[in-house]
Design a protein around this motif. Structure first.
Motif, short mmCIF file in Angstrom:
data_model
loop_
_atom_site.label_atom_id
_atom_site.label_comp_id
_atom_site.label_asym_id
_atom_site.label_seq_id
_atom_site.Cartn_x
_atom_site.Cartn_y
_atom_site.Cartn_z
N PHE A 1 0.43 -1.35 -0.16
CA PHE A 1 0.25 0.14 0.47
C PHE A 1 1.28 1.22 -0.08
O PHE A 1 -0.01 2.51 0.03
CB PHE A 1 -0.96 0.49 1.29
N GLY A 2 2.52 1.21 -0.15
CA GLY A 2 2.84 2.22 -0.15
C GLY A 2 3.12 3.32 1.23
O GLY A 2 2.43 4.31 0.84
N LEU A 3 2.75 2.76 1.95
CA LEU A 3 2.70 3.81 3.51
C LEU A 3 4.06 4.09 3.95
O LEU A 3 3.50 4.68 4.80
CB LEU A 3 2.48 2.45 4.79
N HIS A 4 5.08 3.54 3.61
CA HIS A 4 5.77 5.23 3.24
C HIS A 4 6.84 5.64 2.97
O HIS A 4 7.24 6.39 2.95
CB HIS A 4 7.11 3.56 3.66
N ARG A 5 5.72 5.78 1.76
CA ARG A 5 5.63 7.42 0.76
C ARG A 5 6.26 8.60 1.04
O ARG A 5 5.03 8.80 2.57
CB ARG A 5 4.75 7.13 -0.26
N PRO A 6 7.13 9.24 1.03
CA PRO A 6 6.91 10.08 1.28
C PRO A 6 5.96 11.23 2.05
O PRO A 6 5.63 11.38 2.78
CB PRO A 6 8.50 10.76 0.94
N ASP A 7 5.42 11.15 0.76
CA ASP A 7 3.75 12.11 1.07
C ASP A 7 3.02 12.17 2.29
O ASP A 7 2.18 12.47 2.88
CB ASP A 7 2.95 12.34 -0.44
N ARG A 8 2.59 10.18 2.09
CA ARG A 8 1.98 9.71 3.55
C ARG A 8 2.88 10.40 4.86
O ARG A 8 2.19 10.10 5.70
CB ARG A 8 1.89 8.70 2.87
N VAL A 9 3.73 9.60 4.97
CA VAL A 9 4.76 9.58 6.26
C VAL A 9 4.74 11.09 6.47
O VAL A 9 4.32 11.46 8.06
CB VAL A 9 6.09 9.53 6.10
N ALA A 10 4.90 12.53 5.91
CA ALA A 10 4.62 13.73 6.24
C ALA A 10 3.24 14.16 6.84
O ALA A 10 2.76 15.29 7.57
CB ALA A 10 5.15 14.54 5.07
N GLY A 11 2.31 13.26 5.76
CA GLY A 11 0.42 13.38 6.29
C GLY A 11 1.12 13.16 6.88
O GLY A 11 0.22 13.46 8.59
N ARG A 12 1.00 12.07 7.81
CA ARG A 12 0.59 11.59 8.98
C ARG A 12 1.13 12.40 10.31
O ARG A 12 0.96 12.79 11.82
CB ARG A 12 1.42 10.25 9.61
N LYS A 13 2.60 12.88 9.67
CA LYS A 13 3.19 14.03 11.12
C LYS A 13 2.41 14.82 11.60
O LYS A 13 2.90 15.12 12.39
CB LYS A 13 4.79 13.87 10.69
N ASP A 14 2.10 15.70 10.21
CA ASP A 14 1.76 16.79 10.22
C ASP A 14 0.15 16.63 10.86
O ASP A 14 0.13 17.62 11.53
CB ASP A 14 1.02 17.26 9.42
N ALA A 15 -0.83 15.13 10.76
CA ALA A 15 -1.97 15.22 11.49
C ALA A 15 -1.60 15.07 12.68
O ALA A 15 -2.67 15.64 13.48
CB ALA A 15 -2.40 14.37 10.96
N LEU B 1 -0.93 18.56 14.58
CA LEU B 1 -2.14 19.13 14.83
C LEU B 1 -2.94 18.86 15.97
O LEU B 1 -2.57 19.47 17.02
CB LEU B 1 -2.99 19.29 13.49
N LEU B 2 -3.20 17.24 15.96
CA LEU B 2 -3.82 17.01 17.31
C LEU B 2 -3.37 17.10 18.44
O LEU B 2 -3.82 17.64 19.72
CB LEU B 2 -4.07 15.71 16.56
N ALA B 3 -2.08 17.14 18.71
CA ALA B 3 -1.39 17.06 19.96
C ALA B 3 -1.11 18.07 20.52
O ALA B 3 -0.66 18.46 21.51
CB ALA B 3 0.43 16.15 19.78
N CYS B 4 -0.94 19.50 19.74
CA CYS B 4 -0.49 20.64 19.41
C CYS B 4 -1.94 21.17 20.27
O CYS B 4 -2.28 21.66 21.35
CB CYS B 4 0.19 21.83 18.31
N SER B 5 -2.87 20.66 19.23
CA SER B 5 -4.27 21.30 20.10
C SER B 5 -4.75 20.89 21.21
O SER B 5 -6.02 21.69 21.39
CB SER B 5 -5.53 21.67 18.61
#
Length: 51
Positions: free
Chosen positions: A21-35, A38-42
């Motif tokens: 499923f390509g779960l380690h693609r850079p765009d997916r990793v970056a999206g999970r980090k951002d999410a 966002l959740l941890a800070c809010s």
């Protein structure tokens, strides 16, 4: 791993799932980090009623 945005596998099936499923693609990793960030800070602000 929540902060890194990368998944780890516990068995061969998990390793194959990550690869297929390509779960380690850079765009997916970056999206999970951002999410996570966002959740941890809010979460503390929201818990205190600072919406």
């Amino acid at each position: 791993m929540l902060r890194s945005g990368e998944y780890s596998h516990r068995a061969a099936m998990g390793e194959h799932t990550i690869r297929v499923f390509g779960l380690h693609r850079p765009d997916r990793v970056a999206g999970r980090k951002d999410a996570f960030c966002l959740l941890a800070c809010s979460a503390p602000r929201d818990w205190r009623g600072g919406l």
